[in-house]
Design an enzyme around this catalytic site. Structure first.
Site, PDB file in Angstrom:
ATOM      1  N   CYS A  35      -4.922   5.181  11.324  1.00 10.72           N
ATOM      2  CA  CYS A  35      -4.315   5.131  12.666  1.00 10.72           C
ATOM      3  C   CYS A  35      -3.468   6.351  12.989  1.00 10.72           C
ATOM      4  O   CYS A  35      -3.071   6.532  14.140  1.00 10.72           O
ATOM      5  CB  CYS A  35      -3.472   3.862  12.820  1.00 10.72           C
ATOM      6  SG  CYS A  35      -1.951   3.828  11.836  1.00 10.72           S
ATOM      7  N   ASP A  73      15.395  11.085  51.458  1.00 11.26           N
ATOM      8  CA  ASP A  73      14.109  11.753  51.635  1.00 11.26           C
ATOM      9  C   ASP A  73      13.340  11.107  52.788  1.00 11.26           C
ATOM     10  O   ASP A  73      13.185   9.877  52.841  1.00 11.26           O
ATOM     11  CB  ASP A  73      13.295  11.650  50.341  1.00 11.26           C
ATOM     12  CG  ASP A  73      11.954  12.329  50.437  1.00 11.26           C
ATOM     13  OD1 ASP A  73      11.890  13.530  50.128  1.00 11.26           O
ATOM     14  OD2 ASP A  73      10.966  11.666  50.830  1.00 11.26           O
ATOM     15  N   CYS A  90      -2.811  -0.239  14.561  1.00 15.25           N
ATOM     16  CA  CYS A  90      -3.698   0.193  13.470  1.00 15.25           C
ATOM     17  C   CYS A  90      -4.911  -0.734  13.369  1.00 15.25           C
ATOM     18  O   CYS A  90      -4.767  -1.964  13.383  1.00 15.25           O
ATOM     19  CB  CYS A  90      -2.940   0.194  12.151  1.00 15.25           C
ATOM     20  SG  CYS A  90      -3.915   0.816  10.748  1.00 15.25           S
ATOM     21  N   CYS A  98       2.192   2.561   9.427  1.00 15.27           N
ATOM     22  CA  CYS A  98       1.176   2.534  10.467  1.00 15.27           C
ATOM     23  C   CYS A  98       1.823   2.370  11.836  1.00 15.27           C
ATOM     24  O   CYS A  98       2.980   1.966  11.959  1.00 15.27           O
ATOM     25  CB  CYS A  98       0.205   1.355  10.261  1.00 15.27           C
ATOM     26  SG  CYS A  98      -0.641   1.334   8.674  1.00 15.27           S
ATOM     27  N   CYS A 132      -0.558   6.532   7.447  1.00 10.23           N
ATOM     28  CA  CYS A 132      -1.891   5.928   7.355  1.00 10.23           C
ATOM     29  C   CYS A 132      -2.952   6.935   7.814  1.00 10.23           C
ATOM     30  O   CYS A 132      -2.791   7.607   8.832  1.00 10.23           O
ATOM     31  CB  CYS A 132      -1.941   4.685   8.236  1.00 10.23           C
ATOM     32  SG  CYS A 132      -3.570   3.905   8.367  1.00 10.23           S
ATOM     33  N   ARG A 179       3.933   6.812   3.215  1.00 11.20           N
ATOM     34  CA  ARG A 179       3.132   7.938   3.698  1.00 11.20           C
ATOM     35  C   ARG A 179       2.307   7.487   4.898  1.00 11.20           C
ATOM     36  O   ARG A 179       2.036   6.296   5.076  1.00 11.20           O
ATOM     37  CB  ARG A 179       2.223   8.480   2.602  1.00 11.20           C
ATOM     38  CG  ARG A 179       1.178   7.486   2.109  1.00 11.20           C
ATOM     39  CD  ARG A 179       0.352   8.042   0.969  1.00 11.20           C
ATOM     40  NE  ARG A 179      -0.734   7.160   0.589  1.00 11.20           N
ATOM     41  CZ  ARG A 179      -0.628   6.150  -0.241  1.00 11.20           C
ATOM     42  NH1 ARG A 179       0.545   5.869  -0.788  1.00 11.20           N
ATOM     43  NH2 ARG A 179      -1.675   5.389  -0.521  1.00 11.20           N
ATOM     44  N   THR A 234       0.809  -1.226   0.000  1.00 15.51           N
ATOM     45  CA  THR A 234       0.000   0.000   0.000  1.00 15.51           C
ATOM     46  C   THR A 234       0.839   1.270   0.000  1.00 15.51           C
ATOM     47  O   THR A 234       0.331   2.350  -0.304  1.00 15.51           O
ATOM     48  CB  THR A 234      -0.926   0.040   1.235  1.00 15.51           C
ATOM     49  OG1 THR A 234      -0.119   0.035   2.429  1.00 15.51           O
ATOM     50  CG2 THR A 234      -1.861  -1.164   1.244  1.00 15.51           C
TER      51      THR A 234
END
Length: 499
Positions: A68, A445, A38, A34, A65, A63, A30
């Site tokens: 998601c 402490d 996703c 992601c 998604c 690029r 694709t």
């Protein structure tokens, strides 16, 4: 982790949100990348490629998604529990150093050559400092596009782009959408629902994601209990504070929600958006991996019950290391109320005034340079602590002590310990909250010691340090569980031994 292919595949196939931000999955069929959680049907393992950063995935030609939105994942916890060159560089890039000073400025801050910085970042993150800064600019642009009515030209320059053409090309390349289409899609998504955007001019509303679980009571409760008048407040269910930023100033309003922290940022200069987001995330320790922390600490039977009751405690940190160091010295040997009073007086006398249209904040906490001119005799505190404060302020103002996000933790500890009146407690508390060292451990402490004794742990500092070796590198988180153990009362952070 991205090199462990089998483990990454299992995380993607199980949609494990815990690993969001740890790595990114590029899908060959694709051309998108992601986050592990996703919601779409997972791709076949042979079509997955794994990257350690969004910038590396983008450089590989993938690029983001649209389902998601991997660019909005929580940051990797890897860079917050390490103090090496790569982790320091990542923190400085998140604070906008590359956009302001370039790679040369980044390298100078780190004390290395530009070639060494480039080589180290590429080896661990798959991308150099310019690519990492570019990915951050793209995310900032997306936030401004989707949550503000700013014209696209203003968005481009506010996000740090040098030209509108570069802005358009980057947004199109990273998100496969033009800026105008991103805005239209965001508007359609908000139609008929509660908008995350703001209708107040100059105010940006957004969500700060985190890894579950998160117990907000100690986180927000601590910040509110120690709030400096005029600089911090609790109003309408939100912790609010002023921010000193590179290009101006701002006011952050942070509200805990079940699955995110709702943030409203009022900025005098939109170029500070990415930096303001980074500092708010750091303040609330939102990039932590609570499952890994709690799993290790719960192996200690004395801590296991505390963790089971309220898992996911975070370390309340700071937006400004120098500010916290000054406040830590003001809080030595006094109650929380007295420390707030001392700090409030400094703020009124030396802080920069601001306007707050939505609340009662009045000042920025004074810079070390402003405090360098204070009259020690005007301070209502013992002479020894006046000497400590003036020495600290002088070191900060001169640049001899660096407590910023890219500082060397061990070197900062050494410099702090060299100052008069700075002992182990102050060093470790500053390391925990200002430097962000997850293994900082103020064993002296009093609150920690009382809680430890009540749980059957060693009560003396030396014995407790030996016992705590099994908690490393998460001893700062163990402190949060120990501080939660005593009965309600004055916060134990100020119940400390004389230094």
């Amino acid at each position: 982790m991205f090199t462990d292919t089998e483990r990454c595949v299992r995380a993607v196939q199980s949609k494990d949100a815990r690993f969001d931000g740890w790595f990114f999955t590029g899908v060959l069929t694709t051309g998108i990348y992601c986050r592990p959680s996703c919601p779409v049907v997972p791709p076949k393992p042979q079509n997955m490629r794994f990257y350690p950063s969004a910038a590396a995935a983008q450089q590989a030609g993938f690029r983001a998604c649209k389902r998601c939105r991997p660019d909005t994942s929580p940051g990797s916890p890897e860079w917050n529990h390490r103090a090496d060159l790569t982790a320091r560089a990542v923190r400085l890039i998140a604070d906008g150093v590359v956009d302001r000073d370039g790679v040369v400025g980044l390298a100078a801050r780190l004390g290395y050559s530009t070639r060494q910085v480039e080589r180290q970042l590429r080896a661990e993150l798959g991308a150099g400092p310019l690519a990492l800064a570019r990915a951050q600019r793209a995310q900032t642009a997306r936030v401004l596009i989707e949550t503000s009515p700013l014209p696209m030209g203003d968005v481009a320059f506010a996000a740090g782009f040098s030209s509108i053409r570069t802005f358009n090309d980057t947004v199109q390349e990273v998100f496969a959408l033009a800026p105008s289409e991103l805005r239209r899609r965001a508007a359609r998504g908000r139609a008929g629902t509660d908008s995350t955007g703001s209708t107040t001019p100059g105010v940006i509303s957004l969500r700060l994601p985190f890894r579950q679980p998160l117990t907000p009571d100690n986180l927000f409760g601590h910040l509110v209990a120690t709030a400096v008048p005029g600089v911090e407040e609790w109003r309408g269910g939100a912790y609010r504070r002023t921010l000193r930023l590179p290009y101006g100033h701002g006011i952050a309003s942070l509200t805990p929600r079940p699955d995110h922290v709702a943030a409203r940022l009022a900025l005098t200069d939109q170029r500070d958006l990415a930096i303001a987001i980074s500092r708010c995330r750091r303040l609330l320790d939102l990039d932590a991996d609570p499952v890994a922390v709690d799993e290790q600490l719960a192996r200690d039977e004395q801590l296991a019950e505390l963790i089971a009751k309220a898992p996911g405690r975070r370390v309340p940190r700071t937006t400004d290391g120098a500010e916290f160091a000054v406040r830590a010295v003001l809080g030595q040997q006094v109650s929380t109320a007295a420390a707030r009073t001392h700090a409030g007086r400094l703020v009124t006398a030396y802080g920069t005034e601001v306007e707050d249209a939505e609340g009662g904040l009045t000042h920025l906490f004074p810079e070390p340079e402003a405090l360098a001119g204070l009259d020690p005799e005007a301070l209502a505190m013992p002479r020894s602590r006046r000497t400590t404060l003036t020495a600290l302020v002088a070191a900060l103002a001169a640049g001899d002590l660096d407590l910023g996000g890219g500082s060397d933790w061990e070197q900062a500890r050494v410099r702090l310990a060299e100052l008069p009146g700075i002992g182990p407690w102050t060093v470790e508390v500053v390391a925990m909250r200002a430097l962000g060292d997850p293994d900082a451990f103020p064993a002296t402490d009093l609150g920690v010691r009382k809680a430890a004794a009540g749980l059957g742990l060693p009560g003396s500092p030396a014995a407790l340090v030996r016992h705590s070796a099994a908690w490393r590198p998460w001893r700062a988180y163990a402190v949060q569980y120990l501080w939660a153990a005593p009965p309600a009362g004055d916060h134990p952070i100020n119940l400390m031994p004389t230094e």
